[in-house]
Structures are given as C-alpha cells and as structure tokens.
Design a protein around this motif. Structure first.
Motif, PDB file in Angstrom:
ATOM      1  N   LEU A   1       0.762  -1.226  -0.224  1.00  9.89           N
ATOM      2  CA  LEU A   1      -0.158   0.039  -0.155  1.00  9.89           C
ATOM      3  C   LEU A   1       0.861   1.422   0.086  1.00  9.89           C
ATOM      4  O   LEU A   1       0.382   2.101  -0.665  1.00  9.89           O
ATOM      5  CB  LEU A   1      -1.098  -0.096   1.339  1.00  9.89           C
ATOM      6  N   PHE A   2       2.095   1.215   0.766  1.00 14.69           N
ATOM      7  CA  PHE A   2       2.942   2.364   0.738  1.00 14.69           C
ATOM      8  C   PHE A   2       3.464   2.525  -0.447  1.00 14.69           C
ATOM      9  O   PHE A   2       3.626   3.829  -1.072  1.00 14.69           O
ATOM     10  CB  PHE A   2       3.964   2.161   1.698  1.00 14.69           C
ATOM     11  N   ALA A   3       3.670   1.726  -1.288  1.00 16.33           N
ATOM     12  CA  ALA A   3       4.564   1.823  -2.609  1.00 16.33           C
ATOM     13  C   ALA A   3       3.431   2.198  -3.684  1.00 16.33           C
ATOM     14  O   ALA A   3       3.702   3.026  -4.724  1.00 16.33           O
ATOM     15  CB  ALA A   3       5.326   0.433  -2.830  1.00 16.33           C
ATOM     16  N   ALA A   4       2.239   1.333  -3.769  1.00 15.54           N
ATOM     17  CA  ALA A   4       1.585   1.671  -4.747  1.00 15.54           C
ATOM     18  C   ALA A   4       0.190   2.683  -4.396  1.00 15.54           C
ATOM     19  O   ALA A   4      -0.004   3.605  -5.477  1.00 15.54           O
ATOM     20  CB  ALA A   4       0.559   0.106  -4.941  1.00 15.54           C
ATOM     21  N   PHE A   5      -0.045   2.936  -3.278  1.00 15.50           N
ATOM     22  CA  PHE A   5      -0.999   3.789  -2.953  1.00 15.50           C
ATOM     23  C   PHE A   5      -0.648   4.570  -1.633  1.00 15.50           C
ATOM     24  O   PHE A   5      -0.828   4.713  -0.763  1.00 15.50           O
ATOM     25  CB  PHE A   5      -2.184   3.337  -2.520  1.00 15.50           C
ATOM     26  N   PRO A   6       0.504   5.706  -1.792  1.00 13.96           N
ATOM     27  CA  PRO A   6       1.071   6.229  -0.767  1.00 13.96           C
ATOM     28  C   PRO A   6       0.213   7.372  -0.108  1.00 13.96           C
ATOM     29  O   PRO A   6       0.427   7.637   1.180  1.00 13.96           O
ATOM     30  CB  PRO A   6       2.659   7.077  -1.336  1.00 13.96           C
ATOM     31  N   LYS A   7      -0.799   7.875  -0.829  1.00 12.99           N
ATOM     32  CA  LYS A   7      -1.426   8.781   0.026  1.00 12.99           C
ATOM     33  C   LYS A   7      -2.480   8.156   0.923  1.00 12.99           C
ATOM     34  O   LYS A   7      -2.578   8.743   1.833  1.00 12.99           O
ATOM     35  CB  LYS A   7      -2.248   9.484  -1.162  1.00 12.99           C
ATOM     36  N   PHE A   8      -2.809   7.071   0.613  1.00 13.06           N
ATOM     37  CA  PHE A   8      -3.702   5.968   1.802  1.00 13.06           C
ATOM     38  C   PHE A   8      -2.741   5.878   2.711  1.00 13.06           C
ATOM     39  O   PHE A   8      -3.285   6.127   3.819  1.00 13.06           O
ATOM     40  CB  PHE A   8      -4.151   4.889   0.896  1.00 13.06           C
ATOM     41  N   TYR A   9      -1.481   5.385   2.455  1.00 10.93           N
ATOM     42  CA  TYR A   9      -0.700   5.040   3.575  1.00 10.93           C
ATOM     43  C   TYR A   9      -0.373   6.128   4.606  1.00 10.93           C
ATOM     44  O   TYR A   9      -0.436   6.150   5.805  1.00 10.93           O
ATOM     45  CB  TYR A   9       0.593   4.522   3.108  1.00 10.93           C
ATOM     46  N   ALA A  10      -0.267   7.443   3.999  1.00 12.10           N
ATOM     47  CA  ALA A  10      -0.024   8.550   4.770  1.00 12.10           C
ATOM     48  C   ALA A  10      -1.212   8.918   5.412  1.00 12.10           C
ATOM     49  O   ALA A  10      -0.960   9.419   6.556  1.00 12.10           O
ATOM     50  CB  ALA A  10       0.650   9.720   3.746  1.00 12.10           C
ATOM     51  N   THR A  11      -2.092   8.714   4.702  1.00 14.56           N
ATOM     52  CA  THR A  11      -3.346   9.329   5.484  1.00 14.56           C
ATOM     53  C   THR A  11      -3.867   8.544   6.690  1.00 14.56           C
ATOM     54  O   THR A  11      -4.024   9.043   7.770  1.00 14.56           O
ATOM     55  CB  THR A  11      -4.501   9.403   4.482  1.00 14.56           C
ATOM     56  N   SER A  12      -3.938   7.146   6.367  1.00 10.92           N
ATOM     57  CA  SER A  12      -4.432   6.238   7.436  1.00 10.92           C
ATOM     58  C   SER A  12      -3.324   5.956   8.559  1.00 10.92           C
ATOM     59  O   SER A  12      -3.774   6.285   9.732  1.00 10.92           O
ATOM     60  CB  SER A  12      -4.811   4.781   6.889  1.00 10.92           C
ATOM     61  N   PHE A  13      -2.200   5.934   8.175  1.00 12.05           N
ATOM     62  CA  PHE A  13      -0.928   5.351   9.154  1.00 12.05           C
ATOM     63  C   PHE A  13      -0.667   6.853   9.844  1.00 12.05           C
ATOM     64  O   PHE A  13      -0.244   6.992  10.949  1.00 12.05           O
ATOM     65  CB  PHE A  13       0.094   4.807   8.622  1.00 12.05           C
ATOM     66  N   GLY A  14      -0.602   8.175   9.141  1.00 17.47           N
ATOM     67  CA  GLY A  14      -0.404   9.201   9.567  1.00 17.47           C
ATOM     68  C   GLY A  14      -1.527   9.842  10.320  1.00 17.47           C
ATOM     69  O   GLY A  14      -1.219  10.758  11.248  1.00 17.47           O
ATOM     70  N   GLY A  15      -2.721   9.647  10.138  1.00 21.20           N
ATOM     71  CA  GLY A  15      -3.804  10.070  10.875  1.00 21.20           C
ATOM     72  C   GLY A  15      -4.381   9.348  12.045  1.00 21.20           C
ATOM     73  O   GLY A  15      -4.680   9.510  13.223  1.00 21.20           O
TER      74      GLY A  15
ATOM     75  N   ALA B   1      -4.940   8.006  -5.310  1.00 21.42           N
ATOM     76  CA  ALA B   1      -4.055   7.870  -4.201  1.00 21.42           C
ATOM     77  C   ALA B   1      -2.891   7.060  -4.644  1.00 21.42           C
ATOM     78  O   ALA B   1      -1.958   6.785  -3.555  1.00 21.42           O
ATOM     79  CB  ALA B   1      -4.837   7.157  -3.255  1.00 21.42           C
ATOM     80  N   SER B   2      -2.684   6.976  -5.969  1.00 21.03           N
ATOM     81  CA  SER B   2      -1.606   5.748  -6.342  1.00 21.03           C
ATOM     82  C   SER B   2      -0.277   6.672  -6.635  1.00 21.03           C
ATOM     83  O   SER B   2      -0.246   7.882  -6.718  1.00 21.03           O
ATOM     84  CB  SER B   2      -2.159   5.051  -7.652  1.00 21.03           C
ATOM     85  N   SER B   3       0.603   5.680  -6.723  1.00 24.53           N
ATOM     86  CA  SER B   3       1.883   6.377  -7.228  1.00 24.53           C
ATOM     87  C   SER B   3       1.942   6.725  -8.735  1.00 24.53           C
ATOM     88  O   SER B   3       0.923   6.318  -9.228  1.00 24.53           O
ATOM     89  CB  SER B   3       2.958   5.258  -6.997  1.00 24.53           C
ATOM     90  N   SER B   4       3.013   7.142  -9.376  1.00 26.38           N
ATOM     91  CA  SER B   4       3.108   7.684 -10.715  1.00 26.38           C
ATOM     92  C   SER B   4       3.241   6.477 -11.570  1.00 26.38           C
ATOM     93  O   SER B   4       3.460   5.340 -10.972  1.00 26.38           O
ATOM     94  CB  SER B   4       4.395   8.350 -10.796  1.00 26.38           C
ATOM     95  N   HIS B   5       3.102   6.588 -12.944  1.00 26.22           N
ATOM     96  CA  HIS B   5       3.084   5.520 -13.950  1.00 26.22           C
ATOM     97  C   HIS B   5       4.681   4.805 -13.658  1.00 26.22           C
ATOM     98  O   HIS B   5       4.684   3.744 -13.897  1.00 26.22           O
ATOM     99  CB  HIS B   5       2.872   6.085 -15.098  1.00 26.22           C
TER     100      HIS B   5
END
Length: 377
Positions: free
Chosen positions: A73-87, A330-334
């Motif tokens: 999730l961190f590598a593919a969807f970093p915004k989710f990782y940052a939101t959930s684990f950071g919040g 929420a995903s990483s770049s291409h």
C-alpha cells in the motif's frame, strides 16, 4: 510490455495485488485464532505446548504478510498510507503492539525463570488473537463506513476525531466485521490444529478441537449476517468521471451486481469455509483447513474488490467527501507502478518456495516427542 500499459490499468493491477496480499493475511490469522483457543481446548501443559509449538512454526508468516500488505500500500497507494497511518495512528500502534507482544511471547514463554511467567505470555497471545484481529477488522470496515479525516491542497492529513482511528471500533458495522474475523480466525485455527497435531492417546483433546471449529462458526454467523445485510443496504461512496465523490444509495450492492465474478467469489468463499467446518467437525477429516483457507481468501478478495473497483472510493472521508481516496487519486506515478510491476513478477516464485517449505514442515503431525529435547515455544 508492462511499460505500455496506461496508468489506470496499472492502478487496477496494484489494487488486485494488494487485495491478494490482504486476503492471504486474513487466511494466515489462523495462527491468531489458534492462540485464542489455548485455554478453551487444552487440559494440561503438554496439550498447551502442542498447540503453541504447532502455531509457533507459522507465526512469523502472519506478521510478515501484514508488513508486506502495508508495504504494498505504501509503494502503490502512498496517499492512503500517509492518510491512514499518519492520521489514525493510535489504532495502528495498538495493532502493532499486539503483534510485538506475540513475538515476545513465543520467544520467552518457556524460558527458565522468565520475569512474567508463562501465564502472562499466554495472555499476550490471546490479546494478539482477539484485540489485534478485532481492530484490523474495524480498520477494514472503514473502507465502507468512512474515516474522520480531511486533506488540504498539499495532501496534509487532518484527523477530526481525538481517538485517532480507535473510533472505528465504535461503529456497529466495523465492530461486527472485526468480531466475524476473530471467530473466523478461531475456526481456521481449529481446522489447522486438527490437521497438524498428533492426537494419539488424546481423544478428548481432539474432540474438543473439532467441536471448537463448529462452535466458533456458529458464533461467527450472526456477525457475518449483519455485515452482509448492512453491506447490501448501506449507502456507499462513489465518484463520477470528474472524480467528484458522492454518497450513492445501494452502492455496494450495485458493485456486486455490476461485477458478478466478485459476487461469485464471495458466495463460493463462504461455501468453502462452511464445507471446511463440516469436513472437520462432522466428517472427522483432517484437511478442512485447505477449504477454509481458500474460502477465506476468496471472501477477502470479494471484500477488497467491492471496496475499490467500479468507481468506488476505497478510503472515504466522512468529514469531507472530496478528501476521499480512490485507487486513481491515491496511487503512485506511472513510472513507479511500472517498476513495481516488473518486480512483482518474482512473487509467484516466492510463493512457490513458501508453499514448499510449508509442505515440508507439515509433512508429519507434531507430537509430544517433537517438543521434547529441543527448543520449545
């Protein structure tokens, strides 16, 4: 070839891969479920040792898969990782704490003159298998009920509830999903232990283990029924072509109807779990875990697919709908997704190695002789 795929296709592929890892984790919670059966089915210290040493050969797999799920999730969807684990960090800290005390318990339970005593470490194992799995279920439930966060223009998360994620456990839907996972883990644990322990000379021990498999399925059914009915009736979080998120009546029912393969996975998975229990508890077989494990993986896939595909926000915000996360925003770049997909091609080889090692470890049932004269958990 992979580099020629468009970004949307890569995003869908990585939600598929993350879902597979998450579903495998749900199967591997048989370790946690078996830990919670320790006091229920064992009559003496020797039976406890048989249970703990049987599970002790596999306990690292659950934690490793959880970390792998977070890493994917961190590598593919970093915004989710940052939101959930950071919040929602309090819920994740508590979950990780239950896995830390699990590791400590397997290491120190039988150490001579250990500070806390074996009973305390056995309690830690129970907490890992109950509280830890309950909170994970509540966290997964927020994929459908939403979480209390907002994101600003710089994608900085602001959590709007002081409990920082623990509030998810106060939702009846989330709590029911968590309790279902706890009892399902106990079902899987009982099925695994029936197939991995040599019960020679201990017919009552075996009978209690088989009965526990059926009893825990019965306990799981009310929570499963509530989750399924709620899922079919509740409003969901969908988005349009412009990416605007809105509440959609019957969204998750519509997802299942729009994706009949996913509905098929859900139904087949439930049937396989029930058959695994029937074969273990009523037909006195020893291979029920294979039906139960496959069924759990299929149900997990159906849950994750329903949450993320068909224009659905997989991590919705109750505080601000437009802050909700989808597999597209929420995903990483291409480039990152492409490189990761190439790396993921070695995953089948890793899984094949794990399967071979597993087969070798379980080639013979564990007996009292196996835990004598060597390091025991």
């Amino acid at each position: 070839m992979i580099g020629n795929l468009d970004t949307a296709t890569l995003q869908q592929i990585w939600w598929l891969l993350a879902s597979v890892v998450g579903s495998l984790f749900l199967f591997l919670t048989f370790v946690q479920g078996g830990q919670t059966l320790l006091w229920q089915v064992s009559a003496d210290e020797e039976e406890k040792s048989l249970i703990i040493n049987s599970l002790g050969r596999k306990w690292e797999l659950t934690f490793t898969t959880l970390v792998l799920f977070g890493g994917a999730l961190f590598a593919a969807f970093p915004k989710f990782y940052a939101t959930s684990f950071g919040g929602a960090y309090w819920v994740w800290i508590l979950i990780l704490f239950t896995f830390i005390v699990q590791a400590v318990s397997y290491e120190y339970r039988t150490k001579p003159d250990n500070l806390l005593g074996s009973k305390v470490y056995e309690l830690f194992l129970f907490i890992n298998g109950s509280v830890g799995i309950l909170l994970i279920g509540a966290a997964v439930g927020t994929f459908f009920t939403g979480s209390n966060f907002t994101l600003n223009d710089y994608n900085q998360v602001h959590w709007t509830h002081p409990l920082r994620g623990l509030e998810a456990a106060f939702s009846l839907f989330n709590l029911s999903l968590g309790l279902f996972l706890v009892f399902n883990a106990r079902v899987l644990g009982a099925m695994y232990l029936v197939g991995s322990i040599d019960f020679s000379g201990r017919p009552q021990f075996e009978a209690k283990m088989r009965r526990a498999c059926l009893v825990n399925l019965v306990c799981a059914l009310p929570f499963l029924l509530y989750v399924l009915v709620s899922l079919l009736l509740m409003d969901g979080f969908g988005f349009d072509q412009a990416g605007v998120v809105s509440l959609v009546a019957g969204k998750y029912l519509a997802n299942l109807l729009a994706m009949p393969l996913v509905l098929g996975l859900l139904l087949l998975g439930l049937v396989l779990v029930v058959w695994g229990v029937v074969s273990t508890s009523l037909l006195k077989g020893g291979r029920g875990i294979w039906f139960g494990s496959l069924g759990t993986v299929l149900v997990g896939l159906a849950v994750f697919f329903t949450a993320g595909y068909n224009n659905t926000a997989f991590y919705p915000s109750k505080a601000d709908l437009q802050s909700s996360l989808t597999i597209y925003n929420a995903s990483s770049s291409h480039y990152t997704l492409t490189v990761m997909t190439y790396v993921a091609l070695v995953i089948p080889l890793v899984l094949a190695y794990i399967a071979w090692v597993w087969w070798q470890m379980d080639a013979r049932r564990i007996s009292t002789e196996d835990i004598e004269g060597r390091k025991a958990y």
